[in-house]
Design a protein around this motif. Structure first.
Motif, PDB file in Angstrom:
ATOM      1  N   ARG A  87       0.819  -1.217   0.000  1.00 22.08           N
ATOM      2  CA  ARG A  87       0.000   0.000   0.000  1.00 22.08           C
ATOM      3  C   ARG A  87       0.853   1.267   0.000  1.00 22.08           C
ATOM      4  NH1 ARG A  87      -3.153   1.619   5.195  1.00 22.08           N
ATOM      5  NH2 ARG A  87      -1.030   2.161   5.700  1.00 22.08           N
ATOM      6  N   ASN A  88       1.827   1.351   0.896  1.00 20.93           N
ATOM      7  CA  ASN A  88       2.645   2.566   0.983  1.00 20.93           C
ATOM      8  C   ASN A  88       3.408   2.827  -0.314  1.00 20.93           C
ATOM      9  OD1 ASN A  88       1.727   3.004   3.570  1.00 20.93           O
ATOM     10  ND2 ASN A  88       3.518   2.087   4.531  1.00 20.93           N
ATOM     11  N   ASP A  89       3.847   1.765  -0.986  1.00 20.17           N
ATOM     12  CA  ASP A  89       4.527   1.915  -2.275  1.00 20.17           C
ATOM     13  C   ASP A  89       3.577   2.463  -3.335  1.00 20.17           C
ATOM     14  OD1 ASP A  89       6.897   0.870  -1.212  1.00 20.17           O
ATOM     15  OD2 ASP A  89       6.373  -1.180  -1.807  1.00 20.17           O
ATOM     16  N   LEU A  90       2.329   2.002  -3.294  1.00 18.28           N
ATOM     17  CA  LEU A  90       1.327   2.470  -4.263  1.00 18.28           C
ATOM     18  C   LEU A  90       1.035   3.956  -4.073  1.00 18.28           C
ATOM     19  CD1 LEU A  90      -1.096  -0.562  -4.006  1.00 18.28           C
ATOM     20  CD2 LEU A  90       0.502  -0.075  -5.870  1.00 18.28           C
ATOM     21  N   VAL A  91       0.869   4.358  -2.818  1.00 16.62           N
ATOM     22  CA  VAL A  91       0.598   5.771  -2.523  1.00 16.62           C
ATOM     23  C   VAL A  91       1.787   6.631  -2.952  1.00 16.62           C
ATOM     24  CG1 VAL A  91       0.198   7.456  -0.677  1.00 16.62           C
ATOM     25  CG2 VAL A  91      -1.029   5.260  -0.673  1.00 16.62           C
ATOM     26  N   ALA A  92       2.996   6.188  -2.616  1.00 17.83           N
ATOM     27  CA  ALA A  92       4.200   6.947  -2.986  1.00 17.83           C
ATOM     28  C   ALA A  92       4.348   7.044  -4.492  1.00 17.83           C
ATOM     29  CB  ALA A  92       5.434   6.300  -2.370  1.00 17.83           C
ATOM     30  N   TYR A  93       4.114   5.950  -5.198  1.00 19.92           N
ATOM     31  CA  TYR A  93       4.233   5.946  -6.656  1.00 19.92           C
ATOM     32  C   TYR A  93       3.245   6.940  -7.278  1.00 19.92           C
ATOM     33  CZ  TYR A  93       4.184   4.300 -11.478  1.00 19.92           C
ATOM     34  OH  TYR A  93       4.256   4.243 -12.845  1.00 19.92           O
ATOM     35  N   ALA A  94       1.996   6.852  -6.857  1.00 17.50           N
ATOM     36  CA  ALA A  94       0.973   7.737  -7.419  1.00 17.50           C
ATOM     37  C   ALA A  94       1.280   9.202  -7.099  1.00 17.50           C
ATOM     38  CB  ALA A  94      -0.399   7.353  -6.881  1.00 17.50           C
ATOM     39  N   THR A  95       1.746   9.468  -5.891  1.00 21.28           N
ATOM     40  CA  THR A  95       2.085  10.833  -5.493  1.00 21.28           C
ATOM     41  C   THR A  95       3.272  11.362  -6.295  1.00 21.28           C
ATOM     42  OG1 THR A  95       1.258  10.411  -3.262  1.00 21.28           O
ATOM     43  CG2 THR A  95       2.708  12.300  -3.546  1.00 21.28           C
ATOM     44  N   ASP A  96       4.290  10.540  -6.453  1.00 21.13           N
ATOM     45  CA  ASP A  96       5.481  10.943  -7.203  1.00 21.13           C
ATOM     46  C   ASP A  96       5.173  11.256  -8.659  1.00 21.13           C
ATOM     47  OD1 ASP A  96       6.974  10.651  -4.916  1.00 21.13           O
ATOM     48  OD2 ASP A  96       7.877   8.731  -5.513  1.00 21.13           O
ATOM     49  N   ARG A  97       4.195  10.573  -9.222  1.00 18.43           N
ATOM     50  CA  ARG A  97       3.819  10.826 -10.613  1.00 18.43           C
ATOM     51  C   ARG A  97       3.179  12.195 -10.768  1.00 18.43           C
ATOM     52  NH1 ARG A  97       0.346   7.157 -13.586  1.00 18.43           N
ATOM     53  NH2 ARG A  97       1.344   8.119 -15.361  1.00 18.43           N
ATOM     54  N   GLY A  98       2.587  12.715  -9.684  1.00 17.41           N
ATOM     55  CA  GLY A  98       2.006  14.050  -9.710  1.00 17.41           C
ATOM     56  C   GLY A  98       0.708  14.165 -10.473  1.00 17.41           C
ATOM     57  N   GLU A  99       0.107  13.054 -10.845  1.00 16.21           N
ATOM     58  CA  GLU A  99      -1.132  13.086 -11.620  1.00 16.21           C
ATOM     59  C   GLU A  99      -2.294  12.535 -10.805  1.00 16.21           C
ATOM     60  OE1 GLU A  99      -0.782  11.191 -15.395  1.00 16.21           O
ATOM     61  OE2 GLU A  99       1.211  11.986 -15.735  1.00 16.21           O
ATOM     62  N   ILE A 100      -2.288  12.793  -9.510  1.00 15.95           N
ATOM     63  CA  ILE A 100      -3.312  12.211  -8.646  1.00 15.95           C
ATOM     64  C   ILE A 100      -4.113  13.306  -7.956  1.00 15.95           C
ATOM     65  CG2 ILE A 100      -1.749  11.977  -6.689  1.00 15.95           C
ATOM     66  CD1 ILE A 100      -3.180   9.298  -6.083  1.00 15.95           C
ATOM     67  N   ASP A 101      -5.423  13.160  -7.977  1.00 15.10           N
ATOM     68  CA  ASP A 101      -6.270  14.128  -7.287  1.00 15.10           C
ATOM     69  C   ASP A 101      -6.445  13.692  -5.828  1.00 15.10           C
ATOM     70  OD1 ASP A 101      -8.888  12.526  -7.016  1.00 15.10           O
ATOM     71  OD2 ASP A 101      -8.421  12.345  -9.152  1.00 15.10           O
ATOM     72  N   ASP A 102      -6.971  14.583  -5.027  1.00 16.74           N
ATOM     73  CA  ASP A 102      -7.098  14.307  -3.595  1.00 16.74           C
ATOM     74  C   ASP A 102      -7.981  13.094  -3.309  1.00 16.74           C
ATOM     75  OD1 ASP A 102      -5.431  16.400  -2.938  1.00 16.74           O
ATOM     76  OD2 ASP A 102      -7.071  17.813  -2.546  1.00 16.74           O
ATOM     77  N   ALA A 103      -9.067  12.941  -4.045  1.00 20.82           N
ATOM     78  CA  ALA A 103      -9.984  11.822  -3.810  1.00 20.82           C
ATOM     79  C   ALA A 103      -9.302  10.485  -4.091  1.00 20.82           C
ATOM     80  CB  ALA A 103     -11.236  11.967  -4.666  1.00 20.82           C
ATOM     81  N   THR A 104      -8.518  10.423  -5.155  1.00 21.39           N
ATOM     82  CA  THR A 104      -7.815   9.186  -5.497  1.00 21.39           C
ATOM     83  C   THR A 104      -6.727   8.900  -4.480  1.00 21.39           C
ATOM     84  OG1 THR A 104      -8.299   9.594  -7.828  1.00 21.39           O
ATOM     85  CG2 THR A 104      -6.618   7.943  -7.336  1.00 21.39           C
ATOM     86  N   LEU A 105      -6.018   9.917  -4.047  1.00 17.69           N
ATOM     87  CA  LEU A 105      -4.989   9.744  -3.025  1.00 17.69           C
ATOM     88  C   LEU A 105      -5.613   9.237  -1.718  1.00 17.69           C
ATOM     89  CD1 LEU A 105      -2.076   9.967  -2.129  1.00 17.69           C
ATOM     90  CD2 LEU A 105      -2.491  12.366  -1.605  1.00 17.69           C
ATOM     91  N   THR A 106      -6.732   9.800  -1.346  1.00 19.62           N
ATOM     92  CA  THR A 106      -7.433   9.360  -0.148  1.00 19.62           C
ATOM     93  C   THR A 106      -7.857   7.901  -0.280  1.00 19.62           C
ATOM     94  OG1 THR A 106      -8.208  11.593   0.338  1.00 19.62           O
ATOM     95  CG2 THR A 106      -9.445   9.783   1.343  1.00 19.62           C
ATOM     96  N   ALA A 107      -8.358   7.536  -1.451  1.00 18.18           N
ATOM     97  CA  ALA A 107      -8.784   6.152  -1.691  1.00 18.18           C
ATOM     98  C   ALA A 107      -7.610   5.190  -1.581  1.00 18.18           C
ATOM     99  CB  ALA A 107      -9.446   6.040  -3.063  1.00 18.18           C
ATOM    100  N   LEU A 108      -6.477   5.531  -2.173  1.00 18.79           N
ATOM    101  CA  LEU A 108      -5.303   4.659  -2.094  1.00 18.79           C
ATOM    102  C   LEU A 108      -4.789   4.565  -0.657  1.00 18.79           C
ATOM    103  CD1 LEU A 108      -3.320   5.627  -5.317  1.00 18.79           C
ATOM    104  CD2 LEU A 108      -4.589   3.512  -4.878  1.00 18.79           C
ATOM    105  N   ALA A 109      -4.798   5.672   0.048  1.00 22.33           N
ATOM    106  CA  ALA A 109      -4.325   5.676   1.436  1.00 22.33           C
ATOM    107  C   ALA A 109      -5.245   4.854   2.332  1.00 22.33           C
ATOM    108  CB  ALA A 109      -4.221   7.102   1.942  1.00 22.33           C
ATOM    109  N   ALA A 110      -6.505   4.669   1.928  1.00 25.94           N
ATOM    110  CA  ALA A 110      -7.465   3.897   2.715  1.00 25.94           C
ATOM    111  C   ALA A 110      -7.385   2.398   2.456  1.00 25.94           C
ATOM    112  CB  ALA A 110      -8.879   4.393   2.415  1.00 25.94           C
ATOM    113  N   LEU A 111      -6.523   1.984   1.535  1.00 26.80           N
ATOM    114  CA  LEU A 111      -6.355   0.553   1.274  1.00 26.80           C
ATOM    115  C   LEU A 111      -5.906  -0.170   2.538  1.00 26.80           C
ATOM    116  CD1 LEU A 111      -4.382   0.609  -2.096  1.00 26.80           C
ATOM    117  CD2 LEU A 111      -6.641  -0.413  -1.752  1.00 26.80           C
ATOM    118  N   PRO A 112      -6.389  -1.380   2.742  1.00 26.73           N
ATOM    119  CA  PRO A 112      -5.864  -2.167   3.859  1.00 26.73           C
ATOM    120  C   PRO A 112      -4.377  -2.461   3.649  1.00 26.73           C
ATOM    121  CG  PRO A 112      -7.905  -3.109   3.018  1.00 26.73           C
ATOM    122  CD  PRO A 112      -7.479  -2.043   2.050  1.00 26.73           C
TER     123      PRO A 112
END
Length: 71
Positions: free
Chosen positions: A22-47
């Motif tokens: 999960r943490n790798d997914l959030v970091a990857y998406a954030t680093d790409r810079g193409e993520i909106d707040d709702a998607t970031l919140t959804a990824l961060a909510a992953l188990p």
């Protein structure tokens, strides 16, 4: 999640190598810079855990991030 939300998650993780934690997914998406707040919140909510594919991620994202129920 809606089909549009599913597409946002897929886009945010495009090119990501799996399996991934999960943490790798959030970091990857954030680093790409193409993520909106709702998607970031959804990824961060992953188990916590390892995901074998983007389809596994999409299936695991809570319908309402922050809640305990899926879809």
């Amino acid at each position: 999640m809606t089909d549009r939300d599913d597409a946002r998650v897929r886009k945010a993780l495009q090119g990501k190598d799996f399996p991934a934690e999960r943490n790798d997914l959030v970091a990857y998406a954030t680093d790409r810079g193409e993520i909106d707040d709702a998607t970031l919140t959804a990824l961060a909510a992953l188990p916590e855990g390892s995901y074998a594919s983007v389809e596994d991620v999409v299936a695991a994202v809570p319908h309402r991030p922050g809640s305990t129920s899926n879809r």
